[in-house]
Design an enzyme around this catalytic site. Sequence first.
Site, PDB file in Angstrom:
ATOM      1  N   CYS A   1      22.700 -83.944  90.976  1.00 45.20           N
ATOM      2  CA  CYS A   1      24.045 -83.750  90.406  1.00 45.20           C
ATOM      3  C   CYS A   1      24.177 -82.338  89.859  1.00 45.20           C
ATOM      4  CB  CYS A   1      24.288 -84.764  89.297  1.00 45.20           C
ATOM      5  SG  CYS A   1      25.751 -84.370  88.310  1.00 45.20           S
TER       6      CYS A   1
ATOM      7  N   CYS B   1      24.623 -82.079  85.944  1.00 42.76           N
ATOM      8  CA  CYS B   1      23.556 -82.407  85.008  1.00 42.76           C
ATOM      9  C   CYS B   1      22.900 -81.107  84.500  1.00 42.76           C
ATOM     10  CB  CYS B   1      22.498 -83.307  85.668  1.00 42.76           C
ATOM     11  SG  CYS B   1      22.938 -85.061  85.670  1.00 42.76           S
TER      12      CYS B   1
ATOM     13  N   HIS C   1      24.374 -88.289  82.613  1.00 41.54           N
ATOM     14  CA  HIS C   1      25.028 -88.498  83.903  1.00 41.54           C
ATOM     15  C   HIS C   1      25.800 -89.821  83.954  1.00 41.54           C
ATOM     16  CE1 HIS C   1      25.415 -87.862  88.278  1.00 41.54           C
ATOM     17  NE2 HIS C   1      25.079 -89.125  88.461  1.00 41.54           N
TER      18      HIS C   1
ATOM     19  N   ASN D   1      39.965 -86.511  86.699  1.00 42.29           N
ATOM     20  CA  ASN D   1      39.951 -87.464  87.805  1.00 42.29           C
ATOM     21  C   ASN D   1      38.716 -88.308  87.649  1.00 42.29           C
ATOM     22  OD1 ASN D   1      42.126 -87.153  89.392  1.00 42.29           O
ATOM     23  ND2 ASN D   1      41.210 -85.615  90.727  1.00 42.29           N
TER      24      ASN D   1
ATOM     25  N   SER E   1      34.503 -86.628  93.235  1.00 43.90           N
ATOM     26  CA  SER E   1      33.289 -86.597  94.036  1.00 43.90           C
ATOM     27  C   SER E   1      32.025 -86.819  93.217  1.00 43.90           C
ATOM     28  CB  SER E   1      33.203 -85.245  94.760  1.00 43.90           C
ATOM     29  OG  SER E   1      33.403 -84.197  93.827  1.00 43.90           O
TER      30      SER E   1
ATOM     31  N   HIS F   1      29.422 -88.025  87.175  1.00 40.98           N
ATOM     32  CA  HIS F   1      29.079 -87.391  85.900  1.00 40.98           C
ATOM     33  C   HIS F   1      30.381 -87.109  85.129  1.00 40.98           C
ATOM     34  CE1 HIS F   1      25.947 -84.966  83.636  1.00 40.98           C
ATOM     35  NE2 HIS F   1      27.058 -84.856  82.923  1.00 40.98           N
TER      36      HIS F   1
ATOM     37  N   HIS G   1      33.345 -85.690  83.536  1.00 38.33           N
ATOM     38  CA  HIS G   1      33.886 -84.334  83.408  1.00 38.33           C
ATOM     39  C   HIS G   1      35.381 -84.326  83.681  1.00 38.33           C
ATOM     40  CE1 HIS G   1      33.510 -84.696  87.789  1.00 38.33           C
ATOM     41  NE2 HIS G   1      34.304 -83.664  87.899  1.00 38.33           N
TER      42      HIS G   1
ATOM     43  N   GLN H   1      38.905 -81.325  84.170  1.00 37.37           N
ATOM     44  CA  GLN H   1      39.206 -79.999  84.685  1.00 37.37           C
ATOM     45  C   GLN H   1      40.364 -79.380  83.914  1.00 37.37           C
ATOM     46  OE1 GLN H   1      39.099 -79.493  89.107  1.00 37.37           O
ATOM     47  NE2 GLN H   1      38.896 -81.704  89.165  1.00 37.37           N
TER      48      GLN H   1
END
Lengths: 373, 373
Positions: free
Chosen positions: A53, A56, A117, A157, A165, A168, A170, A172
Amino acid sequence: MAQLFDPSTHPHRRYNPLNDQYIIVSPHRTKRPWLGQVEPPQSIDLPQHDPACYLCPGNTRAGGKQTEVYEHTYTFENDFSAVLPPPIPQAPVAPHHLLTAEPVGGGCDVLIFHPRHDLTMPRLSLQDIERIIDQWTTTYVKRGSEEGIRHVQIFENKGAIMGCSNPHPHGQVWSFTTVPTLIAQEKTNLIQYSDSEHPLSDAPKGPGGKPCLLCEYAHTEVNIEGAERVVVKNDHWVALVPWWAYWPYEILLLPYRRHIPSILHLTPEETHSFADILSRVTKRYDNLFSCSFAYSMGIHQRPVPPSVPDGADQDDIAHLHIHFSPPLLRSATVKKFMAGVELMAEAQRDFTPEQAADRLRACSEIHYLDARG
Amino acid sequence: MAQLFDPSTHPHRRYNPLNDQYIIVSPHRTKRPWLGQVEPPQSIDLPQHDPACYLCPGNTRAGGKQTEVYEHTYTFENDFSAVLPPPIPQAPVAPHHLLTAEPVGGGCDVLIFHPRHDLTMPRLSLQDIERIIDQWTTTYVKRGSEEGIRHVQIFENKGAIMGCSNPHPHGQVWSFTTVPTLIAQEKTNLIQYSDSEHPLSDAPKGPGGKPCLLCEYAHTEVNIEGAERVVVKNDHWVALVPWWAYWPYEILLLPYRRHIPSILHLTPEETHSFADILSRVTKRYDNLFSCSFAYSMGIHQRPVPPSVPDGADQDDIAHLHIHFSPPLLRSATVKKFMAGVELMAEAQRDFTPEQAADRLRACSEIHYLDARG
Ligand SMILES: [Zn+2]
Ligand SMILES: [Zn+2]
C-alpha cells in the site's frame, strides 16, 4: 375523484433548493424483484500495515516517491494530479463559439487519515477524527491562500464500488483556478434564497441578518414534529436524510445553531461536536449492512478562506455542510445505478428519505466489528 | 511566461451548452496506474430463447402476467412502474416552504426489440432496427396523446454494469405529468440560444428562421477541418463525441441537414438513414472492447407530439437528438466511476473527446461476433 396524497405510497417529486433540480420518489416500487448485478463483498480482513500500500508509512508510491513514516495524519501532492500548478497556459482562440476551452490550474492533495491500513473513520478515536478535521483545515487554508485559487474542494471516496482504489483511510483536496459548476450552482441558490421574501422564522440568520437557506432548513428539520428525517443530532450539528435525497441513504450534515461559513470558523467546542457526529454517522453507516460502507463525502463551505483574518465578505453567504453520497441500496452488495431515465430526464429513488432515516436511526452506534465477541 | 495551450496535454474545462455545466478535461492523466475495481466480464454465450427470461416470447413475468408470443417487437406496461396512471392525488399542503411535494403521474412501458434473447441492436438487420424506430414512434404518439402527459422519455439501459437486469434486447418509455429536470434545462438553453445574437452561419435554422443550437453545432462539427469529433456520418445523420463529452465514449447522434423536432417528423429516407447509423454506431461500440457494450441511451425531442397533425408550436424548438452514455473506460471490465470531486464539484474526464472519437473511428463496422471464423 382524487385520493388523499400519501408521500409514503404515491409517486411524487421533491424540489432540491441547493441545485434547483427535482427528484422523483416512487415509494410503492420497493416491492419489485431484484434481478440486477450484485457487487463483490468487500474484504474486512485487512492487515494493519500492507507492504504493497503506497499510503502506509514508509512505502514507495507509483510515481517513485516515498510516503514518510508519519504518526497521525500525512498530506502529500497527488503524483497524478487532474489539474496542474501554475503557470497555466493562455486560453486559446476558439475556432467556433460552441467550442471554447478554458485552462484550469490548481493542485490535488492526498490526505492520509491514520497510519493504520485497516482503520476507517468509524473505528478511529474522537481525538484521531479531530486530527483529520485539523488536517482538512490546514490544507484548506494553505491551498486557499495560493495565488489564483478560487475554490478548494475537500472530499473522500470510500470503497471500491465508489471507484476508490485503496482501502487505506484517506481523503483528497482539489484546488482550482476556476469555480466548479456545482459550487457555482449552490452559491446562486443561496444568494437567491437570501434575497427572497420568506415567512419570518426563528431560525438563525446569515450575513447581514438575511435569511440563510441552510440555517432555515436545518432549524426546520430539527424542530419539526417527529423530526422524521433527522438521524443524529448533538449540541451543534445535525445529520439528516434531506427531503430531496437522491442516494438511498444520503446524509446532509450541518451545524444548526448558527451560521458558520467554513471549518475555519468553528469554535473548539463546535469542532469537538463535529468529530463526535462524524464518528456516530459513519458507525451507523457501517452497521447498516455490516460492511465498510462506501460513499463519496464532500465539504461545501466558503470556496476559499477570507483573505484577511477575521475578514468577512460576500462568500460568507456559504453555510458549512457535508454531503454523504453512498451508493448502496439494499445490502452490502446491491447498489443504486445512476442510469436510464435518470441520466436522460430526472433523478429518481424508490423508498422515501423518511424511511431511510428511520433505518439509520435504528442502527447502533457501536461498530459491528467492535461489538463482536 | 505562459506556454502555448495544447488541448491534448493541458488540463482545461469545456462548456456544455445543453445543460449549462462545465467539464474538466485532464488529458495528461492517462498515464496514471489503474488500481481500482474491475467488472465481471459479460457472458456472450446467451441462448436464443431463455425459459427464465420474462421478455422472451410466451414467458411469464414476475408480476404474473404473460409476455405474448410476438414476431418482431412487443410493448407492454411495466409491472412495477415508477409512476402511476391517473387519477393522481392532489398536492398536499406543505408543512414548510422547503418541504414541498408534487404528485407525478404517467406510465412506464417496456419495449422489446426482438424475439431473440441473444441479439442486441448491433446484430439486428436494418429492417429490424426500422421496426424498433417504428415502435418508439408509436409509443411516443400513444403516450404523448394521453391527458395530462407533458413529457415522453424513450431510453434504453444496456448491460449489467448500467443496472440493466436482463440481456434480452429492450428499451423503456416513461411518460410524465411533469416536465423532467434535464428536459426543462435543455429547453431553457435551446430557447436562450435561439434568442441570442450569434455570428451568421450557413447552418440550417430552427422555427421562425432563428438559430438552433443543435443545427449550428452539428453543422459546425461536420464541416470543421479534420472533423475530429465525428465518428460516423451518413446522408442525414451524424454521430459525434461532443466537445463537452462527459462519458469516456459518449456519443451525440443527430440529424444535421435540417431542423427536425421529433422522430414523428422524419421522412422515410431519414428514418432509413437513422436505422443505418444506429447499426453502425452500436457495431463500433461492441467492437471497441470486443464485448456487448453497455450504455444508457435516450432520445431527446419535442416532449410530446403536436396535438394537431402537422401543427407547429413553441415545442418545435426541440432538435431531435440521441444521447449515448456508456460507462466503460479502458476495457470490457474497467468503467468510469462518477464519484468524489465529480459528485461534489465538477465533472471530469481524462483522455479528450477527440481521442475517443479517433478510437471509435478506428473500429470496424463488421460486428466482432460475425467476423469470427
Ligand atoms: Zn453543499
Ligand atoms: Zn439532449
